[in-house]
Design a protein around this motif. Sequence first.
Motif, PDB file in Angstrom:
ATOM      1  N   SER A  78      71.363  -6.994  16.822  1.00  0.00           N
ATOM      2  CA  SER A  78      72.532  -7.691  17.369  1.00  0.00           C
ATOM      3  C   SER A  78      73.325  -8.383  16.262  1.00  0.00           C
ATOM      4  O   SER A  78      74.561  -8.437  16.315  1.00  0.00           O
ATOM      5  CB  SER A  78      72.082  -8.713  18.419  1.00  0.00           C
ATOM      6  OG  SER A  78      71.459  -8.074  19.521  1.00  0.00           O
ATOM      7  N   GLY A  79      72.599  -8.915  15.253  1.00  0.00           N
ATOM      8  CA  GLY A  79      73.286  -9.555  14.135  1.00  0.00           C
ATOM      9  C   GLY A  79      74.113  -8.573  13.334  1.00  0.00           C
ATOM     10  O   GLY A  79      75.251  -8.861  12.937  1.00  0.00           O
ATOM     11  N   VAL A  80      73.553  -7.386  13.088  1.00  0.00           N
ATOM     12  CA  VAL A  80      74.306  -6.341  12.385  1.00  0.00           C
ATOM     13  C   VAL A  80      75.521  -5.927  13.208  1.00  0.00           C
ATOM     14  O   VAL A  80      76.617  -5.712  12.674  1.00  0.00           O
ATOM     15  CB  VAL A  80      73.401  -5.120  12.105  1.00  0.00           C
ATOM     16  CG1 VAL A  80      74.214  -3.948  11.572  1.00  0.00           C
ATOM     17  CG2 VAL A  80      72.304  -5.492  11.113  1.00  0.00           C
ATOM     18  N   ALA A  81      75.328  -5.824  14.535  1.00  0.00           N
ATOM     19  CA  ALA A  81      76.448  -5.476  15.412  1.00  0.00           C
ATOM     20  C   ALA A  81      77.556  -6.521  15.343  1.00  0.00           C
ATOM     21  O   ALA A  81      78.744  -6.184  15.286  1.00  0.00           O
ATOM     22  CB  ALA A  81      75.954  -5.322  16.846  1.00  0.00           C
ATOM     23  N   ALA A  82      77.161  -7.791  15.346  1.00  0.00           N
ATOM     24  CA  ALA A  82      78.157  -8.864  15.258  1.00  0.00           C
ATOM     25  C   ALA A  82      78.899  -8.816  13.929  1.00  0.00           C
ATOM     26  O   ALA A  82      80.123  -8.993  13.875  1.00  0.00           O
ATOM     27  CB  ALA A  82      77.479 -10.219  15.442  1.00  0.00           C
ATOM     28  N   ALA A  83      78.145  -8.560  12.846  1.00  0.00           N
ATOM     29  CA  ALA A  83      78.782  -8.454  11.525  1.00  0.00           C
ATOM     30  C   ALA A  83      79.741  -7.272  11.491  1.00  0.00           C
ATOM     31  O   ALA A  83      80.844  -7.363  10.937  1.00  0.00           O
ATOM     32  CB  ALA A  83      77.712  -8.305  10.451  1.00  0.00           C
ATOM     33  N   GLY A  84      79.319  -6.159  12.104  1.00  0.00           N
ATOM     34  CA  GLY A  84      80.196  -4.994  12.153  1.00  0.00           C
ATOM     35  C   GLY A  84      81.452  -5.253  12.957  1.00  0.00           C
ATOM     36  O   GLY A  84      82.545  -4.804  12.591  1.00  0.00           O
ATOM     37  N   GLY A  85      81.295  -5.993  14.061  1.00  0.00           N
ATOM     38  CA  GLY A  85      82.472  -6.338  14.852  1.00  0.00           C
ATOM     39  C   GLY A  85      83.457  -7.191  14.075  1.00  0.00           C
ATOM     40  O   GLY A  85      84.674  -6.989  14.141  1.00  0.00           O
ATOM     41  N   ASN A 114      78.391  -0.820  20.628  1.00  0.00           N
ATOM     42  CA  ASN A 114      77.293   0.024  21.120  1.00  0.00           C
ATOM     43  C   ASN A 114      75.968  -0.404  20.506  1.00  0.00           C
ATOM     44  O   ASN A 114      74.931  -0.431  21.194  1.00  0.00           O
ATOM     45  CB  ASN A 114      77.559   1.485  20.785  1.00  0.00           C
ATOM     46  CG  ASN A 114      78.896   1.991  21.316  1.00  0.00           C
ATOM     47  OD1 ASN A 114      79.599   2.744  20.645  1.00  0.00           O
ATOM     48  ND2 ASN A 114      79.271   1.553  22.510  1.00  0.00           N
ATOM     49  N   LEU A 115      75.985  -0.749  19.228  1.00  0.00           N
ATOM     50  CA  LEU A 115      74.775  -1.227  18.569  1.00  0.00           C
ATOM     51  C   LEU A 115      74.308  -2.545  19.182  1.00  0.00           C
ATOM     52  O   LEU A 115      73.105  -2.785  19.336  1.00  0.00           O
ATOM     53  CB  LEU A 115      75.031  -1.402  17.072  1.00  0.00           C
ATOM     54  CG  LEU A 115      73.822  -1.726  16.196  1.00  0.00           C
ATOM     55  CD1 LEU A 115      72.792  -0.602  16.274  1.00  0.00           C
ATOM     56  CD2 LEU A 115      74.257  -1.942  14.743  1.00  0.00           C
ATOM     57  N   GLY A 116      75.263  -3.385  19.556  1.00  0.00           N
ATOM     58  CA  GLY A 116      74.914  -4.640  20.216  1.00  0.00           C
ATOM     59  C   GLY A 116      74.220  -4.402  21.547  1.00  0.00           C
ATOM     60  O   GLY A 116      73.309  -5.146  21.927  1.00  0.00           O
ATOM     61  N   THR A 117      74.633  -3.351  22.265  1.00  0.00           N
ATOM     62  CA  THR A 117      73.969  -3.001  23.525  1.00  0.00           C
ATOM     63  C   THR A 117      72.505  -2.641  23.283  1.00  0.00           C
ATOM     64  O   THR A 117      71.615  -3.036  24.039  1.00  0.00           O
ATOM     65  CB  THR A 117      74.691  -1.810  24.190  1.00  0.00           C
ATOM     66  OG1 THR A 117      76.041  -2.180  24.484  1.00  0.00           O
ATOM     67  CG2 THR A 117      73.990  -1.381  25.469  1.00  0.00           C
ATOM     68  N   VAL A 118      72.269  -1.894  22.211  1.00  0.00           N
ATOM     69  CA  VAL A 118      70.893  -1.512  21.853  1.00  0.00           C
ATOM     70  C   VAL A 118      70.075  -2.755  21.504  1.00  0.00           C
ATOM     71  O   VAL A 118      68.939  -2.918  21.967  1.00  0.00           O
ATOM     72  CB  VAL A 118      70.894  -0.521  20.686  1.00  0.00           C
ATOM     73  CG1 VAL A 118      69.463  -0.233  20.221  1.00  0.00           C
ATOM     74  CG2 VAL A 118      71.578   0.779  21.080  1.00  0.00           C
ATOM     75  N   GLY A 119      70.648  -3.642  20.707  1.00  0.00           N
ATOM     76  CA  GLY A 119      69.939  -4.860  20.313  1.00  0.00           C
ATOM     77  C   GLY A 119      69.590  -5.728  21.502  1.00  0.00           C
ATOM     78  O   GLY A 119      68.471  -6.241  21.616  1.00  0.00           O
ATOM     79  N   ALA A 120      70.540  -5.871  22.417  1.00  0.00           N
ATOM     80  CA  ALA A 120      70.285  -6.667  23.620  1.00  0.00           C
ATOM     81  C   ALA A 120      69.199  -6.023  24.473  1.00  0.00           C
ATOM     82  O   ALA A 120      68.364  -6.716  25.075  1.00  0.00           O
ATOM     83  CB  ALA A 120      71.574  -6.819  24.425  1.00  0.00           C
ATOM     84  N   GLY A 121      69.184  -4.692  24.522  1.00  0.00           N
ATOM     85  CA  GLY A 121      68.166  -3.995  25.292  1.00  0.00           C
ATOM     86  C   GLY A 121      66.777  -4.169  24.711  1.00  0.00           C
ATOM     87  O   GLY A 121      65.794  -4.338  25.453  1.00  0.00           O
ATOM     88  N   ILE A 122      66.680  -4.145  23.383  1.00  0.00           N
ATOM     89  CA  ILE A 122      65.385  -4.355  22.739  1.00  0.00           C
ATOM     90  C   ILE A 122      64.868  -5.758  23.046  1.00  0.00           C
ATOM     91  O   ILE A 122      63.690  -5.950  23.368  1.00  0.00           O
ATOM     92  CB  ILE A 122      65.506  -4.153  21.214  1.00  0.00           C
ATOM     93  CG1 ILE A 122      65.831  -2.694  20.897  1.00  0.00           C
ATOM     94  CG2 ILE A 122      64.214  -4.574  20.511  1.00  0.00           C
ATOM     95  CD1 ILE A 122      66.142  -2.441  19.435  1.00  0.00           C
ATOM     96  N   ALA A 136      59.166  -1.144  28.207  1.00  0.00           N
ATOM     97  CA  ALA A 136      59.554   0.110  27.561  1.00  0.00           C
ATOM     98  C   ALA A 136      60.734   0.749  28.284  1.00  0.00           C
ATOM     99  O   ALA A 136      61.682   1.238  27.648  1.00  0.00           O
ATOM    100  CB  ALA A 136      58.369   1.069  27.521  1.00  0.00           C
ATOM    101  N   GLY A 137      60.696   0.758  29.619  1.00  0.00           N
ATOM    102  CA  GLY A 137      61.772   1.370  30.377  1.00  0.00           C
ATOM    103  C   GLY A 137      63.104   0.676  30.159  1.00  0.00           C
ATOM    104  O   GLY A 137      64.142   1.327  30.013  1.00  0.00           O
ATOM    105  N   ILE A 138      63.078  -0.654  30.123  1.00  0.00           N
ATOM    106  CA  ILE A 138      64.318  -1.407  29.893  1.00  0.00           C
ATOM    107  C   ILE A 138      64.877  -1.104  28.509  1.00  0.00           C
ATOM    108  O   ILE A 138      66.083  -0.884  28.339  1.00  0.00           O
ATOM    109  CB  ILE A 138      64.062  -2.917  30.058  1.00  0.00           C
ATOM    110  CG1 ILE A 138      63.758  -3.239  31.526  1.00  0.00           C
ATOM    111  CG2 ILE A 138      65.266  -3.730  29.576  1.00  0.00           C
ATOM    112  CD1 ILE A 138      63.349  -4.672  31.767  1.00  0.00           C
ATOM    113  N   THR A 139      63.994  -1.070  27.515  1.00  0.00           N
ATOM    114  CA  THR A 139      64.444  -0.816  26.146  1.00  0.00           C
ATOM    115  C   THR A 139      65.007   0.591  26.001  1.00  0.00           C
ATOM    116  O   THR A 139      66.092   0.784  25.427  1.00  0.00           O
ATOM    117  CB  THR A 139      63.277  -1.007  25.163  1.00  0.00           C
ATOM    118  OG1 THR A 139      62.806  -2.355  25.262  1.00  0.00           O
ATOM    119  CG2 THR A 139      63.716  -0.726  23.738  1.00  0.00           C
ATOM    120  N   VAL A 140      64.280   1.578  26.513  1.00  0.00           N
ATOM    121  CA  VAL A 140      64.744   2.963  26.404  1.00  0.00           C
ATOM    122  C   VAL A 140      66.043   3.166  27.185  1.00  0.00           C
ATOM    123  O   VAL A 140      66.981   3.821  26.702  1.00  0.00           O
ATOM    124  CB  VAL A 140      63.658   3.938  26.907  1.00  0.00           C
ATOM    125  CG1 VAL A 140      64.196   5.373  26.930  1.00  0.00           C
ATOM    126  CG2 VAL A 140      62.424   3.868  26.018  1.00  0.00           C
ATOM    127  N   GLY A 141      66.113   2.585  28.385  1.00  0.00           N
ATOM    128  CA  GLY A 141      67.323   2.718  29.189  1.00  0.00           C
ATOM    129  C   GLY A 141      68.541   2.099  28.516  1.00  0.00           C
ATOM    130  O   GLY A 141      69.626   2.685  28.507  1.00  0.00           O
TER     131      GLY A 141
END
Length: 255
Positions: A78-85, A114-122, A136-141
């Motif tokens: 999420s931090g990388v996503a924020a920096a990218g934004g 999109n990367l932030g969505t992945v970070g939040a899911g993890i 696992a299901g929440i993270t993969v989804g």
Amino acid sequence: MTSAAGSLVSTAGGTIKTAGAQVGGVLEGSTGQALTGAVSGILNPVAGIGQANGGTAGGNGGGNLVANVSRSVGGVTSGVAAAGGTLGGQIAGAPVPGGAAGLVGGAVQGVSGNLGTVGAGITAGMGNAGSIANPAGITVGSTAGGVAGLGGTVGNLGAAVASAGASTPLAPATSALGGAVSSAGSVVTTVGGTAAAATNGGVLQPVTQALNTVVNGAAAATPLNNQNGGLLGGAVSGTDGKGGLLGTGLLGKKK
């Protein structure tokens, strides 16, 4: 000779002082604050690995090693996503003729989102291992959802490329390129959407259920919040009646 050397040293010192003042001015400005904030968002979760508070906002590290490390990974992502934004916004606002800056900046911001969505899911999934039934299901989804979103971003980029060159002599080439990029984005969106639908309630559900058993079992065996304090205290000796990794959690019962 000594006078020349002294003059050289004095000039170098003045240059360094001026550069330092300029750097300080940048860091104190809005751009510098955004940059340092983004860097902090990346480093804080890393520093929290193995600590009970996990280095996360609110001081919650998940209570076990699996959740702790997962929250750190999610936080870094999420931090990388924020920096990218932030970077994308700076690029989009650059005074570059032809709209190229907006095109590139918008793409960077889209990918970052999109990367932030992945970070939040993890963080929401594996970051709560041991306390929810389906980490696992929440993270993969969520990851699949991020992939689907990335496809949308790629599709938008293709449309922007085609639009940017529509009124130029390069229109045939940019139209073909934009169409190809948009088609690739559609494929990625389809793949991500299909995977997301299959994760919970679909063909992948048995797989995620098996992963949940393993993940939550590992989380139960590696507590962080315990009387001995920290990972080694709970994982090695175990004082909570369930034992730790080397004490009694996986290898037996506490006497």
